[in-house]
Design an enzyme around this catalytic site. Structure first.
Site, short mmCIF file in Angstrom:
data_model
loop_
_atom_site.label_atom_id
_atom_site.label_comp_id
_atom_site.label_asym_id
_atom_site.label_seq_id
_atom_site.Cartn_x
_atom_site.Cartn_y
_atom_site.Cartn_z
N GLY A 7 0.81 -1.21 0.00
CA GLY A 7 0.00 0.00 0.00
C GLY A 7 0.85 1.26 0.00
O GLY A 7 1.68 1.45 0.89
N GLU A 24 -18.09 18.17 2.78
CA GLU A 24 -17.39 18.81 1.67
C GLU A 24 -18.17 18.65 0.36
O GLU A 24 -18.31 19.60 -0.42
CB GLU A 24 -16.00 18.18 1.50
CG GLU A 24 -15.02 18.65 2.54
CD GLU A 24 -13.80 17.73 2.70
OE1 GLU A 24 -13.82 16.59 2.21
OE2 GLU A 24 -12.84 18.18 3.35
#
Lengths: 431, 431
Positions: B13, B173
């Protein structure tokens, strides 16, 4: 002519021809409907930069609605025109609705063509839309990843073998930029391959690249390509392409990445006009850019076929499309005001320029012939100047400034997982 | 431990945790293999800006290879780790290859989760990757296009009805930005709808939005959302979502566009470790971020579950992931040099900030609580500062500068034809 007090002009296509016609009619007593199947105008001359990760999509595209928001006689409609009914004077859309017109401008452009070899499309994608560019970017970047992961040397080499078929401006730009990416951009980033060892070949069936330029410039272009590391193969057509490579005469050349930049065909919408077409499917227009027997129908841009006085066709380039759009607007304005029609359309050739790669280009304007760095600056200035939108120009200049210094290409993002098939777009009904 | 003279560290990752661990080990005597299924590190806190057409993908992403090109002990590998074999000490990849490790960091993050209602996914897409963001952008922009083309008033209203499910930072948002787009960005661009008439609803099952903030700031956030035109619905969970809208208690609310921002679940890779997980599927790590019985395996970032001294979990935010990555690097360095292990990991909460829309945000840093314009400037500075890469910062600032002046959002490009299903990616074999 109009049944409505104000005539209704339908313009099909928001490319250079359609958009320039629309804008030139800003104050005309008309209702204009501009129909495009995309929501954006695309600055196609820089599309190869999106494919090669130098620019991102919004840098070279702007929403048609936004460009035209202050032009109150225009209604922008997102839709796909599938045929034209000259008798009823209507255009039919893909969702089975239609739009009636009094005047029509058809400027639906061109797409890439495989000269009867559509089976090559899957292994040699072309470059006409932003989606094409993003697909190509993904393919180019993944090829280096596959080479890095591959242990068999022959397979590694095949992943590091790239070919661009077609030596016109797009092919030359792609090949030059690819060589630059392999030699400079990816330097030091891989541990199991040397990206600079990648082979980039440009294959052109004709005797020279950029054949619309004079011989001397065409030769300069070839030399510049070779200096960038591109192998230029002219004079032999490709006679097969598959997932492993391409066939050139008797030779099979392994190449996991082949890009098609060899041919264009006119939009199929031209056929539905039922008027004479040329071999590439373009509509043979009269000198006033209308079609025979239908003075209310204009055809412009890459879809129009028209001979110049010297017997050469008007080229399928952005300046010609813009000039056609503006000429059609003049004709329409003259008719609306009962004035005589303008003189027949004549293409005003303002010059020809092509970029080859970092700091390399050729320019032909009248008697002026430039190549190399100076030509590249000329090309840069012209292209940035003609980009639509203040923000785009700034961002593109900034991207190029950084790229010039650092050899970096900022948009090297592989979209879609390399390990799943790409997510389908969520189904959207129109009801 | 090492059979090799130099131990091999595998990091799964390239998000904040994995990348920070990698960079902190730049000079360590290790071979590091960083495996990610994407070629880029993503600045996830700004992903909503890509979804809402304010930024383009390359603005918030950078190729991992490029970030790490000068760190010679790292080999970046594009690959999908599908399971971990603790006994053999190897990670298995989707292409049936494997990579052996001496030390392992699992930082494969989280994805969005529908709490047992995966059937909602097609009508309420979430936001975790760039592909998600582009899909969402397309859906949002097309909704206005469909409304423009629709003649039935009820259907028009349903296309102009937007809902965001989940009142955390991403939901807030998205809702705030959507309201701004409807009221300002699209002004004057349509002829048959008034985009400002769009309804934007933010639905939160709990009693308040941004519940990780103090009550007072949470209330300020709600007020700022309402000032932007968002209807905030708290206290009732959504109990169904389909293509026509969503069900809230006894009420069905028509909405053609629903966005999911309500839940995350840990990467399924955690399960293959066969160690205790928490309810969200996160790995319950020891205070040194290893897993029980396997000091060679570290877990970090959104995949790790760890309680703080006050009994609250370490939050799944970027600063926590970076701190975990750095802490693991410290532990590994200590082991390599035979030094005592660092003290247990403690999350250093440097504050919490969330943006709401144009010039509206809330900030909570220690005893400092800000809201409104000042908080927004604080948020902007922090986010631009933490973006990776010189070019990204400049371009993002430029985009925001232009957006601030003009209310325009530059990336309003619908990719993929609205009239065809999206072209599949050309099949690519790995052979």
């Amino acid at each position: 002519m109009p049944h409505d007090p104000v005539p209704h002009l339908v313009i099909v296509g928001g490319g250079f021809a359609g958009l320039w016609a629309t804008r030139a009619l800003a104050n005309a007593p008309l209702r204009i409907t501009l129909i495009d199947r995309r929501n954006h105008h695309l600055f196609q001359p820089l599309l190869y930069q999106v494919a090669t990760a130098g620019l991102s999509s919004p840098d070279i595209a702007a929403p048609l609605r936004h460009i035209l928001r202050r032009q109150h006689n225009v209604d922008v409609r997102l839709g796909e025109v599938v045929s034209i009914d000259k008798q009823q004077r209507r255009v039919l859309l893909g969702d089975a609705t239609y739009v009636d017109y009094d005047l029509l401008v058809v400027a639906s452009g061109a797409t890439h063509a495989y000269f009867g070899h559509d089976e090559w499309a899957k292994d040699a994608p072309g470059l006409k839309t932003l989606d094409d560019a993003l697909l190509l970017r993904r393919k180019l970047l993944l090829a280096f990843e596959r080479a890095e992961a591959e242990s068999d040397p022959d397979k590694k080499a095949a992943w590091l073998s790239f070919a661009v078929v077609g030596g016109g401006p797009t092919g030359v730009e792609l090949a030059g930029t690819l060589a630059e990416i392999a030699r400079h951009t990816l330097k030091n980033e891989f541990r199991h391959i040397d990206p600079a060892s990648a082979k980039v070949r440009l294959v052109e069936a004709g005797p020279r690249v950029l054949s619309s330029f004079p011989d001397t410039l065409s030769l300069k272009a070839r030399q510049q390509l070779e200096r960038l590391g591109v192998e230029v193969l002219t004079g032999t057509p490709v006679n097969n392409i598959d997932a492993q490579g391409f066939q050139l005469g008797d030779t099979f050349v392994p190449a996991r990445t082949v890009v098609w930049a060899a041919g264009v065909a006119a939009s199929p919408l031209g056929r539905t006009l039922e008027v004479p077409l040329d071999r590439a499917g373009r509509v043979q227009v009269l000198p006033d850019l209308t079609v025979p027997g239908h003075p209310e129908i204009f055809v412009a841009g890459d879809l129009a076929s028209l001979m110049q006085d010297d017997g050469r066709p008007v080229p399928g380039v952005a300046p010609a499309a813009k000039q056609m759009g503006a000429h059609i607007a003049d004709s329409i304005r003259a008719r609306l005001h009962g004035k005589p029609a303008p003189p027949p359309f004549r293409y005003n050739d303002q010059g020809n320029l092509a970029t080859i790669g970092r700091m390399a280009a050729i320019v032909h304007v009248g008697k002026l012939q430039l190549s190399g760095l100076l030509a590249w600056w000329f090309w840069l200035a012209a292209h940035v100047f003609f980009l639509i939108g203040f923000r785009n120009r700034l961002v593109v200049l900034l991207n190029w400034g950084v790229a010039y210094w650092s050899y970096q290409r900022s948009a090297r993002i592989i979209l879609g997982s390399p390990y799943e098939s790409r997510k389908p777009v969520a189904p959207e009904s129109t009801q």
